[in-house]
Design a protein around this motif. Sequence first.
Motif, PDB file in Angstrom:
ATOM      1  N   ILE A   1       0.817  -1.219   0.000  1.00 29.28           N
ATOM      2  CA  ILE A   1       0.000   0.000   0.000  1.00 29.28           C
ATOM      3  C   ILE A   1       0.849   1.266   0.000  1.00 29.28           C
ATOM      4  O   ILE A   1       0.560   2.200  -0.777  1.00 29.28           O
ATOM      5  N   PRO A   2       1.913   1.391   0.825  1.00 25.18           N
ATOM      6  CA  PRO A   2       2.708   2.627   0.782  1.00 25.18           C
ATOM      7  C   PRO A   2       3.365   2.887  -0.565  1.00 25.18           C
ATOM      8  O   PRO A   2       3.635   4.036  -0.918  1.00 25.18           O
ATOM      9  N   VAL A   3       3.611   1.835  -1.328  1.00 28.27           N
ATOM     10  CA  VAL A   3       4.262   1.988  -2.628  1.00 28.27           C
ATOM     11  C   VAL A   3       3.257   2.336  -3.718  1.00 28.27           C
ATOM     12  O   VAL A   3       3.505   3.224  -4.560  1.00 28.27           O
ATOM     13  N   LEU A   4       2.100   1.681  -3.713  1.00 29.41           N
ATOM     14  CA  LEU A   4       1.144   1.813  -4.815  1.00 29.41           C
ATOM     15  C   LEU A   4      -0.005   2.784  -4.545  1.00 29.41           C
ATOM     16  O   LEU A   4      -0.577   3.329  -5.495  1.00 29.41           O
ATOM     17  N   GLU A   5      -0.356   3.000  -3.277  1.00 25.10           N
ATOM     18  CA  GLU A   5      -1.568   3.779  -2.996  1.00 25.10           C
ATOM     19  C   GLU A   5      -1.351   4.892  -1.970  1.00 25.10           C
ATOM     20  O   GLU A   5      -2.325   5.418  -1.428  1.00 25.10           O
ATOM     21  N   ARG A   6      -0.107   5.251  -1.695  1.00 23.51           N
ATOM     22  CA  ARG A   6       0.152   6.268  -0.670  1.00 23.51           C
ATOM     23  C   ARG A   6      -0.461   7.613  -1.047  1.00 23.51           C
ATOM     24  O   ARG A   6      -1.135   8.248  -0.227  1.00 23.51           O
ATOM     25  N   LYS A   7      -0.256   8.049  -2.283  1.00 23.10           N
ATOM     26  CA  LYS A   7      -0.793   9.348  -2.701  1.00 23.10           C
ATOM     27  C   LYS A   7      -2.316   9.344  -2.716  1.00 23.10           C
ATOM     28  O   LYS A   7      -2.951  10.351  -2.381  1.00 23.10           O
ATOM     29  N   THR A   8      -2.889   8.221  -3.103  1.00 26.90           N
ATOM     30  CA  THR A   8      -4.354   8.121  -3.120  1.00 26.90           C
ATOM     31  C   THR A   8      -4.926   8.231  -1.718  1.00 26.90           C
ATOM     32  O   THR A   8      -5.935   8.921  -1.488  1.00 26.90           O
ATOM     33  N   LEU A   9      -4.296   7.565  -0.766  1.00 22.00           N
ATOM     34  CA  LEU A   9      -4.778   7.600   0.612  1.00 22.00           C
ATOM     35  C   LEU A   9      -4.619   8.985   1.234  1.00 22.00           C
ATOM     36  O   LEU A   9      -5.431   9.391   2.074  1.00 22.00           O
ATOM     37  N   GLU A  10      -3.576   9.709   0.840  1.00 19.90           N
ATOM     38  CA  GLU A  10      -3.372  11.043   1.390  1.00 19.90           C
ATOM     39  C   GLU A  10      -4.475  12.007   0.983  1.00 19.90           C
ATOM     40  O   GLU A  10      -4.807  12.930   1.728  1.00 19.90           O
ATOM     41  N   SER A  11      -5.037  11.791  -0.200  1.00 21.98           N
ATOM     42  CA  SER A  11      -6.101  12.669  -0.685  1.00 21.98           C
ATOM     43  C   SER A  11      -7.499  12.079  -0.512  1.00 21.98           C
ATOM     44  O   SER A  11      -8.475  12.638  -1.009  1.00 21.98           O
ATOM     45  N   MET A  12      -7.609  10.970   0.209  1.00 16.68           N
ATOM     46  CA  MET A  12      -8.901  10.306   0.361  1.00 16.68           C
ATOM     47  C   MET A  12      -9.791  11.066   1.348  1.00 16.68           C
ATOM     48  O   MET A  12      -9.336  11.464   2.419  1.00 16.68           O
ATOM     49  N   ASN A  13     -11.053  11.213   0.977  1.00 15.33           N
ATOM     50  CA  ASN A  13     -12.059  11.816   1.853  1.00 15.33           C
ATOM     51  C   ASN A  13     -13.042  10.729   2.282  1.00 15.33           C
ATOM     52  O   ASN A  13     -13.816  10.226   1.466  1.00 15.33           O
ATOM     53  N   TRP A  14     -13.000  10.403   3.563  1.00 18.27           N
ATOM     54  CA  TRP A  14     -13.863   9.352   4.059  1.00 18.27           C
ATOM     55  C   TRP A  14     -15.287   9.884   4.224  1.00 18.27           C
ATOM     56  O   TRP A  14     -15.539  10.765   5.032  1.00 18.27           O
ATOM     57  N   SER A  15     -16.193   9.348   3.433  1.00 22.87           N
ATOM     58  CA  SER A  15     -17.602   9.739   3.496  1.00 22.87           C
ATOM     59  C   SER A  15     -18.427   8.546   3.960  1.00 22.87           C
ATOM     60  O   SER A  15     -17.937   7.413   4.054  1.00 22.87           O
TER      61      SER A  15
END
Length: 298
Positions: free
Chosen positions: A168-182
């Motif tokens: 996850i830190p390699v492939l989805e780190r940027k996505t998680l940083e901008s994720m808005n939990w709704s």
Amino acid sequence: MSSSWWRKNEGLSKIFLELGLGQLVSFDLAIMQFTSSLAATQVDAPLTLSLSTYLLLAVVYGSIMLYRRQKLLVPWYWYVLLAFVDVHGNYLGNVLSYSCLGLVLLSDAGVGGGGGSKPILGDFLVIAGSFFYAMSNVGEEFCVKKKDRIEVIAMIGLFGMLVTVAEIPVLERKTLESMNWSTGLISAYAGYAVSSFLFYTIVPFVLQISGTTLFNLSLLTSDMWAVAVRTFIYKQKVDWLYYLAFVLVVLGIFIYSKTEKDADSNSVLEEASHSPEYCLIDEENSSPGNEFLTSPRN
């Protein structure tokens, strides 16, 4: 009356059980695809989505393993390999589920459209995902038939969780940083976690009683169940040919299962007829001193 009929037709009842469980897994897979597509409309993080499943499996079945306090029946490195192919099969499946379901809906609605922008890449991903799923299913079937079902699920959950946490830190780190939990995103993740947990719970049992081939054949109806789910939720119309196709697929699975059971029964009888014990009994019955065993009374 009905219970005695089921006892007399044990083979047929087993086929119906396999068909029912196979369609239950197929329907559950459709729910997984639907919830993963809902999550993908808000955030593209398939590994994070799978992490919720592996975490739930590790906690529930890992607790059972700790309670048992028994050593592993299969070496841990085989479970690492099995978890690796399972994680990446789920990764590719979740990546493709949103676009594939979208194409299914467009075809159902009669909306024309061109092909994908990268058809070769799409074909490669489908083949790679199918390969990982096949490896996972075969390996899981071997483990659950030879060893312990609870151990297999617990180790897939544990090592699957570790593999996803590492990637996850390699492939989805940027996505998680901008994720808005709704609320919608949390609901989609929760729905996927629960449905996939049931999937992993039921699949080993299905593989144990029916095998990989019948299991994969049962999954042929998952796309039809996905269309049914979408139709029920979004009130979309489905062509009657989908219902006909569903019936034909289930009928084909039934015929295959019935033929396979008959072939297995014949092979068992043939092996028994050539066994040393059978030959010894046959020789004893045919000896000169044992004619009275087979001749009718006067």
